[in-house]
Write a protein that holds these residues in place. Structure first.
Motif, PDB file in Angstrom:
ATOM      1  N   SER A  15       0.843  -1.214   0.000  1.00 25.40           N
ATOM      2  CA  SER A  15       0.000   0.000   0.000  1.00 25.40           C
ATOM      3  C   SER A  15       0.867   1.250   0.000  1.00 25.40           C
ATOM      4  CB  SER A  15      -0.963   0.045   1.183  1.00 25.40           C
ATOM      5  OG  SER A  15      -0.882  -1.080   1.980  1.00 25.40           O
ATOM      6  N   GLN A  16       1.978   1.183   0.685  1.00 25.59           N
ATOM      7  CA  GLN A  16       2.898   2.327   0.709  1.00 25.59           C
ATOM      8  C   GLN A  16       3.440   2.604  -0.689  1.00 25.59           C
ATOM      9  OE1 GLN A  16       6.108   1.762   3.540  1.00 25.59           O
ATOM     10  NE2 GLN A  16       7.270   3.334   2.471  1.00 25.59           N
ATOM     11  N   SER A  17       3.690   1.527  -1.443  1.00 29.68           N
ATOM     12  CA  SER A  17       4.300   1.680  -2.762  1.00 29.68           C
ATOM     13  C   SER A  17       3.373   2.393  -3.737  1.00 29.68           C
ATOM     14  CB  SER A  17       4.692   0.319  -3.324  1.00 29.68           C
ATOM     15  OG  SER A  17       3.541  -0.358  -3.781  1.00 29.68           O
ATOM     16  N   LEU A  18       2.068   2.448  -3.419  1.00 30.91           N
ATOM     17  CA  LEU A  18       1.137   3.140  -4.306  1.00 30.91           C
ATOM     18  C   LEU A  18       1.304   4.648  -4.185  1.00 30.91           C
ATOM     19  CD1 LEU A  18      -2.102   1.065  -3.775  1.00 30.91           C
ATOM     20  CD2 LEU A  18      -0.448   0.872  -5.602  1.00 30.91           C
ATOM     21  N   ASP A  38       1.370 -16.321  -2.665  1.00 26.90           N
ATOM     22  CA  ASP A  38       0.309 -16.078  -3.643  1.00 26.90           C
ATOM     23  C   ASP A  38      -0.691 -15.027  -3.168  1.00 26.90           C
ATOM     24  OD1 ASP A  38       1.289 -17.786  -5.497  1.00 26.90           O
ATOM     25  OD2 ASP A  38      -0.027 -19.465  -4.974  1.00 26.90           O
ATOM     26  N   ALA A  39      -0.996 -15.056  -1.875  1.00 28.25           N
ATOM     27  CA  ALA A  39      -1.996 -14.136  -1.340  1.00 28.25           C
ATOM     28  C   ALA A  39      -1.566 -12.687  -1.549  1.00 28.25           C
ATOM     29  CB  ALA A  39      -2.235 -14.419   0.136  1.00 28.25           C
ATOM     30  N   CYS A  40      -0.306 -12.400  -1.237  1.00 31.00           N
ATOM     31  CA  CYS A  40       0.175 -11.027  -1.373  1.00 31.00           C
ATOM     32  C   CYS A  40       0.356 -10.647  -2.841  1.00 31.00           C
ATOM     33  CB  CYS A  40       1.474 -10.839  -0.600  1.00 31.00           C
ATOM     34  SG  CYS A  40       1.186 -10.876   1.177  1.00 31.00           S
ATOM     35  N   THR A  41       0.726 -11.607  -3.676  1.00 29.49           N
ATOM     36  CA  THR A  41       0.816 -11.347  -5.111  1.00 29.49           C
ATOM     37  C   THR A  41      -0.542 -10.899  -5.631  1.00 29.49           C
ATOM     38  OG1 THR A  41       2.508 -13.045  -5.320  1.00 29.49           O
ATOM     39  CG2 THR A  41       1.425 -12.346  -7.345  1.00 29.49           C
ATOM     40  N   HIS A  42      -1.578 -11.607  -5.191  1.00 32.41           N
ATOM     41  CA  HIS A  42      -2.936 -11.289  -5.598  1.00 32.41           C
ATOM     42  C   HIS A  42      -3.335  -9.901  -5.088  1.00 32.41           C
ATOM     43  CE1 HIS A  42      -6.812 -12.391  -7.166  1.00 32.41           C
ATOM     44  NE2 HIS A  42      -7.392 -11.992  -6.060  1.00 32.41           N
ATOM     45  N   PHE A  43      -3.025  -9.647  -3.819  1.00 31.30           N
ATOM     46  CA  PHE A  43      -3.330  -8.350  -3.207  1.00 31.30           C
ATOM     47  C   PHE A  43      -2.636  -7.226  -3.979  1.00 31.30           C
ATOM     48  CE2 PHE A  43      -2.116  -5.157   0.115  1.00 31.30           C
ATOM     49  CZ  PHE A  43      -3.385  -4.671   0.346  1.00 31.30           C
ATOM     50  N   ASN A  44      -1.379  -7.456  -4.302  1.00 29.37           N
ATOM     51  CA  ASN A  44      -0.594  -6.487  -5.047  1.00 29.37           C
ATOM     52  C   ASN A  44      -1.236  -6.185  -6.409  1.00 29.37           C
ATOM     53  OD1 ASN A  44       1.694  -4.870  -5.631  1.00 29.37           O
ATOM     54  ND2 ASN A  44       2.618  -6.565  -6.770  1.00 29.37           N
ATOM     55  N   GLN A  45      -1.664  -7.249  -7.115  1.00 31.52           N
ATOM     56  CA  GLN A  45      -2.271  -7.052  -8.429  1.00 31.52           C
ATOM     57  C   GLN A  45      -3.589  -6.293  -8.324  1.00 31.52           C
ATOM     58  OE1 GLN A  45      -2.387 -11.096  -9.672  1.00 31.52           O
ATOM     59  NE2 GLN A  45      -0.427 -11.010 -10.742  1.00 31.52           N
ATOM     60  N   GLN A  46      -4.396  -6.652  -7.324  1.00 30.41           N
ATOM     61  CA  GLN A  46      -5.682  -5.977  -7.135  1.00 30.41           C
ATOM     62  C   GLN A  46      -5.484  -4.480  -6.901  1.00 30.41           C
ATOM     63  OE1 GLN A  46      -8.929  -7.283  -7.240  1.00 30.41           O
ATOM     64  NE2 GLN A  46      -7.782  -8.908  -8.227  1.00 30.41           N
ATOM     65  N   LEU A  47      -4.565  -4.158  -5.987  1.00 30.94           N
ATOM     66  CA  LEU A  47      -4.321  -2.753  -5.662  1.00 30.94           C
ATOM     67  C   LEU A  47      -3.849  -1.978  -6.882  1.00 30.94           C
ATOM     68  CD1 LEU A  47      -2.664  -2.215  -2.191  1.00 30.94           C
ATOM     69  CD2 LEU A  47      -4.950  -1.664  -2.963  1.00 30.94           C
ATOM     70  N   ARG A  48      -2.965  -2.612  -7.659  1.00 33.18           N
ATOM     71  CA  ARG A  48      -2.438  -1.947  -8.835  1.00 33.18           C
ATOM     72  C   ARG A  48      -3.512  -1.728  -9.895  1.00 33.18           C
ATOM     73  NH1 ARG A  48       2.744  -0.930  -8.174  1.00 33.18           N
ATOM     74  NH2 ARG A  48       3.205  -1.872  -6.182  1.00 33.18           N
ATOM     75  N   LEU A  49      -4.393  -2.712 -10.060  1.00 38.81           N
ATOM     76  CA  LEU A  49      -5.500  -2.568 -11.005  1.00 38.81           C
ATOM     77  C   LEU A  49      -6.377  -1.388 -10.616  1.00 38.81           C
ATOM     78  CD1 LEU A  49      -6.801  -6.166 -11.787  1.00 38.81           C
ATOM     79  CD2 LEU A  49      -5.762  -4.524 -13.332  1.00 38.81           C
ATOM     80  N   ILE A  50      -6.695  -1.311  -9.315  1.00 36.87           N
ATOM     81  CA  ILE A  50      -7.538  -0.226  -8.831  1.00 36.87           C
ATOM     82  C   ILE A  50      -6.852   1.110  -9.049  1.00 36.87           C
ATOM     83  CG2 ILE A  50      -8.556   0.797  -6.752  1.00 36.87           C
ATOM     84  CD1 ILE A  50      -8.874  -2.137  -5.733  1.00 36.87           C
ATOM     85  N   ARG A  56      -6.345   6.306 -14.743  1.00 35.90           N
ATOM     86  CA  ARG A  56      -6.852   6.446 -16.099  1.00 35.90           C
ATOM     87  C   ARG A  56      -8.053   7.386 -16.118  1.00 35.90           C
ATOM     88  NH1 ARG A  56      -8.363   1.208 -17.681  1.00 35.90           N
ATOM     89  NH2 ARG A  56      -6.429   0.578 -16.711  1.00 35.90           N
ATOM     90  N   MET A  57      -8.933   7.242 -15.123  1.00 33.32           N
ATOM     91  CA  MET A  57     -10.101   8.119 -15.049  1.00 33.32           C
ATOM     92  C   MET A  57      -9.665   9.567 -14.886  1.00 33.32           C
ATOM     93  SD  MET A  57     -13.209   6.323 -13.012  1.00 33.32           S
ATOM     94  CE  MET A  57     -12.288   5.986 -11.546  1.00 33.32           C
ATOM     95  N   LYS A  58      -8.700   9.783 -13.965  1.00 41.00           N
ATOM     96  CA  LYS A  58      -8.192  11.133 -13.736  1.00 41.00           C
ATOM     97  C   LYS A  58      -7.608  11.708 -15.011  1.00 41.00           C
ATOM     98  CE  LYS A  58      -6.813  11.239  -8.875  1.00 41.00           C
ATOM     99  NZ  LYS A  58      -5.615  11.066  -8.038  1.00 41.00           N
ATOM    100  N   LEU A  59      -6.810  10.884 -15.687  1.00 40.31           N
ATOM    101  CA  LEU A  59      -6.120  11.311 -16.902  1.00 40.31           C
ATOM    102  C   LEU A  59      -7.122  11.709 -17.969  1.00 40.31           C
ATOM    103  CD1 LEU A  59      -2.999  11.093 -16.881  1.00 40.31           C
ATOM    104  CD2 LEU A  59      -3.236   9.317 -18.595  1.00 40.31           C
ATOM    105  N   GLU A  60      -8.184  10.885 -18.126  1.00 41.35           N
ATOM    106  CA  GLU A  60      -9.183  11.166 -19.145  1.00 41.35           C
ATOM    107  C   GLU A  60      -9.916  12.466 -18.841  1.00 41.35           C
ATOM    108  OE1 GLU A  60     -11.540   7.653 -19.499  1.00 41.35           O
ATOM    109  OE2 GLU A  60      -9.882   6.566 -20.421  1.00 41.35           O
TER     110      GLU A  60
END
Ligand SMILES: [Zn+2]
Length: 86
Positions: A15-18, A38-50, A56-60
């Motif tokens: 979360s800090q890395s965001l 695996d759990a943290c990998t998944h968490f990491n991917q979810q956070l990054r997607l969000i 992207r919304m901000k940019l648009e």
């Protein structure tokens, strides 16, 4: 350097890395943890997607504003040129 993170520590670093760039050692520790967890990998991917979706919304929205401003500015400049010429 201790490489082993708990999942709690790993998720804190994720979360800090965001918000802020990670230090080299945090990055290495996180990379190592994600490699084995695996759990943290998944968490990491979810956070990054969000985060990407939000960015992207901000940019648009920002781009729309820019286009609007540019068109307005051009119209005003053209008007100014026209009124100078006549
Ligand atoms: Zn974990």
């Amino acid at each position: 350097m201790k490489l082993m993170l708990t999942c709690k520590q790993a998720s804190q670093i994720i979360s800090q890395s965001l918000d802020t760039p990670l230090s080299w050692s945090d990055r290495m520790k996180l990379k190592f943890h994600l490699f084995i967890c695996d759990a943290c990998t998944h968490f990491n991917q979810q956070l990054r997607l969000i985060k990407n979706a939000i960015q992207r919304m901000k940019l648009e929205t920002e781009n729309d504003d820019t286009i609007q401003l540019t068109v307005d500015a051009k119209a005003r400049i053209n008007q100014a040129i026209d009124s100078n010429q006549h």
